[in-house]
Design an enzyme around this catalytic site. Structure first.
Site, short mmCIF file in Angstrom:
data_model
loop_
_atom_site.label_atom_id
_atom_site.label_comp_id
_atom_site.label_asym_id
_atom_site.label_seq_id
_atom_site.Cartn_x
_atom_site.Cartn_y
_atom_site.Cartn_z
N THR A 1 40.16 45.02 46.31
CA THR A 1 38.77 44.76 45.96
C THR A 1 38.54 44.74 44.45
O THR A 1 39.35 45.25 43.68
CB THR A 1 37.85 45.83 46.59
OG1 THR A 1 38.19 47.10 46.08
CG2 THR A 1 37.98 45.82 48.11
N ASP A 2 37.42 44.15 44.07
CA ASP A 2 37.03 44.15 42.66
C ASP A 2 36.04 45.28 42.42
O ASP A 2 35.80 46.11 43.30
CB ASP A 2 36.47 42.79 42.25
CG ASP A 2 35.22 42.38 43.01
OD1 ASP A 2 34.58 43.26 43.65
OD2 ASP A 2 34.88 41.19 42.99
N LEU A 3 35.45 45.32 41.27
CA LEU A 3 34.53 46.39 40.88
C LEU A 3 33.36 46.54 41.85
O LEU A 3 32.86 47.63 42.07
CB LEU A 3 34.02 46.12 39.46
CG LEU A 3 33.16 47.19 38.82
CD1 LEU A 3 33.92 48.50 38.72
CD2 LEU A 3 32.70 46.75 37.44
#
Length: 148
Positions: A27-29
């Site tokens: 996942t990203d931020l």
């Protein structure tokens, strides 16, 4: 539910189903699967689909026969996947040429398409030139197309 699919996936008719769980590293931020990771999921699914068909990519490479490389890719992102989601990558061979195979792939969560792509893989010599796929491989793809 994904849990009933073995780690290498399985065929249901002509469709290969491959399980994926979303981990934090995917996942990203914002907690959404980073867009490039869908390509990783699809690559793993294609590799295991070929393995299940009896196509031994490593042997072909090690004997100098050739390798597959993605030569075209079209992808559409519809909805995000998130941490801890159980996903399934569904792969269908849609066309087979002398040196190519085109595969439609969907990344799904409980029956909903999140991302889908059309991927063309070209069989190449180790020097990168197009080469006819082994006849046995073309026959394996052909058997799948008969099930569609």
């Amino acid at each position: 539910m994904v849990n009933d699919i073995s780690p290498g996936g399985r065929f249901e008719g002509a469709a290969h189903r491959f399980p994926v769980r979303v981990y934090f590293e995917d996942t990203d931020l914002s907690g959404v699967v980073y867009h490039a990771n869908y390509l990783r999921y699809m690559e793993r699914a294609r590799s295991d689909m070929l393995r299940a068909l009896g196509i031994e990519q490593r042997v072909a490479f090690e004997t100098g026969e050739g390798v597959y490389a993605v030569s075209a890719l079209s992808i559409k992102y519809r909805r995000p996947a998130r941490l801890d989601d159980d996903l399934v990558v569904v792969s269908h061979v849609t066309a087979v040429g002398a040196a190519t195979a085109t595969i439609h792939q969907s990344v799904m969560r409980t029956g909903e398409i999140l991302t889908e792509a059309e991927v063309t893989a070209a069989f190449l010599t180790l020097e990168g030139k197009p080469r006819r796929q082994p006849k046995e491989w073309v026959a394996a793809f052909g058997r799948l197309n008969q099930e569609n």
